[in-house]
Design a protein around this motif. Structure first.
Motif, PDB file in Angstrom:
ATOM      1  N   ILE A 190       1.028  -1.041  -0.137  1.00 34.38           N
ATOM      2  CA  ILE A 190      -0.009  -0.078  -0.140  1.00 34.38           C
ATOM      3  C   ILE A 190       0.751   1.113   0.104  1.00 34.38           C
ATOM      4  O   ILE A 190       0.635   2.057  -0.666  1.00 34.38           O
ATOM      5  N   GLY A 191       1.745   1.425   0.912  1.00 32.41           N
ATOM      6  CA  GLY A 191       2.842   2.387   0.937  1.00 32.41           C
ATOM      7  C   GLY A 191       3.566   2.671  -0.193  1.00 32.41           C
ATOM      8  O   GLY A 191       3.475   3.972  -0.966  1.00 32.41           O
ATOM      9  N   ALA A 192       4.059   1.565  -1.130  1.00 33.96           N
ATOM     10  CA  ALA A 192       4.568   2.004  -2.336  1.00 33.96           C
ATOM     11  C   ALA A 192       3.800   2.400  -3.421  1.00 33.96           C
ATOM     12  O   ALA A 192       3.930   3.321  -4.223  1.00 33.96           O
ATOM     13  N   VAL A 193       2.468   1.589  -3.460  1.00 27.16           N
ATOM     14  CA  VAL A 193       1.542   2.159  -4.513  1.00 27.16           C
ATOM     15  C   VAL A 193       1.166   3.645  -4.489  1.00 27.16           C
ATOM     16  O   VAL A 193       1.333   4.089  -5.532  1.00 27.16           O
ATOM     17  N   VAL A 194       0.805   3.828  -3.129  1.00 26.28           N
ATOM     18  CA  VAL A 194       0.142   5.214  -3.147  1.00 26.28           C
ATOM     19  C   VAL A 194       1.255   6.391  -3.163  1.00 26.28           C
ATOM     20  O   VAL A 194       1.052   7.223  -3.855  1.00 26.28           O
ATOM     21  N   ALA A 195       2.495   5.955  -2.793  1.00 27.76           N
ATOM     22  CA  ALA A 195       3.557   7.092  -2.698  1.00 27.76           C
ATOM     23  C   ALA A 195       4.227   7.071  -4.176  1.00 27.76           C
ATOM     24  O   ALA A 195       4.721   8.341  -4.535  1.00 27.76           O
ATOM     25  N   ALA A 240       5.379   7.656   2.084  1.00 29.40           N
ATOM     26  CA  ALA A 240       4.547   6.534   2.427  1.00 29.40           C
ATOM     27  C   ALA A 240       3.809   6.464   3.653  1.00 29.40           C
ATOM     28  O   ALA A 240       4.580   6.234   4.760  1.00 29.40           O
ATOM     29  N   ARG A 241       2.706   6.626   3.811  1.00 27.72           N
ATOM     30  CA  ARG A 241       1.859   6.909   5.076  1.00 27.72           C
ATOM     31  C   ARG A 241       2.031   5.551   5.950  1.00 27.72           C
ATOM     32  O   ARG A 241       1.925   5.663   7.093  1.00 27.72           O
ATOM     33  N   THR A 242       2.018   4.276   5.152  1.00 27.51           N
ATOM     34  CA  THR A 242       2.013   3.129   6.176  1.00 27.51           C
ATOM     35  C   THR A 242       3.440   3.084   6.683  1.00 27.51           C
ATOM     36  O   THR A 242       3.591   2.216   7.725  1.00 27.51           O
ATOM     37  N   PHE A 243       4.272   3.872   6.596  1.00 27.28           N
ATOM     38  CA  PHE A 243       5.795   3.764   6.715  1.00 27.28           C
ATOM     39  C   PHE A 243       6.031   4.954   8.046  1.00 27.28           C
ATOM     40  O   PHE A 243       6.144   4.581   9.047  1.00 27.28           O
ATOM     41  N   ILE A 244       5.352   5.979   7.523  1.00 25.06           N
ATOM     42  CA  ILE A 244       5.593   7.233   8.607  1.00 25.06           C
ATOM     43  C   ILE A 244       4.401   6.876   9.895  1.00 25.06           C
ATOM     44  O   ILE A 244       5.121   7.396  10.950  1.00 25.06           O
ATOM     45  N   PHE A 245       3.449   6.487   9.574  1.00 21.26           N
ATOM     46  CA  PHE A 245       2.392   6.617  10.991  1.00 21.26           C
ATOM     47  C   PHE A 245       2.170   5.289  11.214  1.00 21.26           C
ATOM     48  O   PHE A 245       1.501   4.950  12.388  1.00 21.26           O
TER      49      PHE A 245
END
Length: 382
Positions: free
Chosen positions: A109-114, A258-263
């Motif tokens: 998810i993080g990679a696709v969105v970012a 990447a929000r799934t990394f940051i948060f």
């Protein structure tokens, strides 16, 4: 006038009943400690989940760094262990850098969105994993879903675009079918139209490529500047977590975007320690990858599956969901645990037993499996 109190969640009962009638209710079936069933359901392809060195790696990390990572990796959740593992994983898979996430789902998810976003195009295979699908949905990009493994359809979508940026996403090994993506042809199309290719190696790492380095490495795409690879640490490496591999610029961007990394809280040190130990075992024992494919071929033969397996996955299609569920239950009753995939995981009419080969399967376990499948599948197909 008194209004009758109706729960706003009453609709859940109707949905549950519909699922029951369709044979699609799911339940949790916990494994017992010390269970003796033959395991043909887990994704522990290399048999490293119980390897002494892998367990020691988790214990050492636990004692050194504690039970949890204590926060986001941008706050307190990053350790020297995380960064050392990233270096070793990138080197093993032939990438410039790696970035570890708390799960493979979060990594995708993080990679696709970012790497997409408003004003860009994302092209996704119809059989892409749910995590890639959810990444597409969250991206706010224009998304085109192409028929499975249809490179011509991907080319048409890229040729027809108005967007400046484009991202093509695919599994390397499709998790329900066990088939391989046409990565080389996809990359040729991506390069022709200036698109980035994102490849999920969740089921390729440890099984395909030289010594288990993944299908991307096998077809010569490891380290390509316009290829981003994601993977999970919870399958061949017997641990938990995920990672994105690519150029230094990609890694830097994910740390920022990447929000799934940051948060998200960083991956627990014990999981990192286990994954690093498993990676070192795989590097030292490359025979494990070939052993997985050998066992998969045996499983396909004993289940009368005509297609030669290309991965650890052997898909035994039985059709109706209730037939597949009954067969899986019967297998477990006879001492063999198998996966049971039903819609929406697979298309309607293709419910199946999903068998996963492991490098550590013994001859005795294979013999028992042969006997059980002869009986159970004979009934299911009659």
């Amino acid at each position: 006038m008194t209004r009758a109190v109706v729960s706003p969640l009453m609709w859940l009962e109707d949905v549950a009943q519909q699922r029951r009638l369709a044979g699609l209710r799911r339940s949790l079936n916990p494994r017992r400690a010390g269970a003796v069933e033959v395991d043909l359901a887990s994704n522990d392809y290399l048999g490293l989940g119980q390897h002494p060195a892998v367990i020691d790696g988790a214990v050492d990390a636990l004692r050194t760094w504690g039970a949890g990572s204590t926060g986001s990796r941008l706050v307190t959740g990053d350790t020297e262990l995380h960064q050392q593992f990233e270096v070793e994983l990138a080197e093993f898979m032939g990438a410039s850098t790696a970035l570890v996430f708390a799960s493979g789902y979060a990594a995708n998810i993080g990679a696709v969105v970012a790497l997409s976003g408003p004003g860009s195009l994302v092209v996704s295979d119809a059989f892409s994993h749910a995590s890639l699908v959810d990444g597409c949905r969250l991206s706010r990009a224009r998304v085109v879903v192409t028929p499975h493994a249809d490179v011509d359809a991907v080319e048409a979508a890229l040729a027809d675009r108005d967007e400046e940026r484009a991202l093509v996403v695919t599994d390397s090994v499709f998790s329900a079918e066990g088939t391989l993506a046409p990565l080389r042809r996809l990359h040729d199309v991506c390069r022709r139209y200036g698109a980035v290719l994102l490849v999920d190696e969740a089921h390729g790492l440890g099984v395909r490529g030289s010594g288990g380095r993944g299908l991307s490495q096998e077809v010569g795409l490891a380290g390509a500047p316009d290829v981003v690879v994601t993977t999970t640490l919870s399958k061949a490496l017997g641990s938990q977590g995920g990672a994105v591999l690519g150029s230094a610029a990609v890694r830097d961007h994910l740390i920022d975007a990447a929000r799934t990394f940051i948060f998200d809280t960083g991956l627990a040190p014990a999981a990192v320690g286990a994954a690093m130990a498993a990676l070192r075992v795989l590097a030292a024992e490359p025979w494990r990858a070939a052993a997985v494919l050998s066992r998969a071929r045996e499983l396909a033969q004993m289940c009368d599956v005509p297609e030669q397996p290309e991965s650890s996955v052997v898909s035994v299609i039985l059709g109706a969901p209730e037939v597949a569920l009954a067969a899986a239950t019967a297998c477990l009753d006879h001492g063999v645990r198998v996966g049971c995939f039903r819609p929406p995981t697979v298309p309607a009419g293709t419910s199946r037993l999903r068998l996963t080969a492991r490098a550590s399967l013994s001859d005795e376990e294979m013999q028992l499996s042969r006997q059980v499948f002869a009986e159970v599948l004979g009934r299911a197909r009659s």
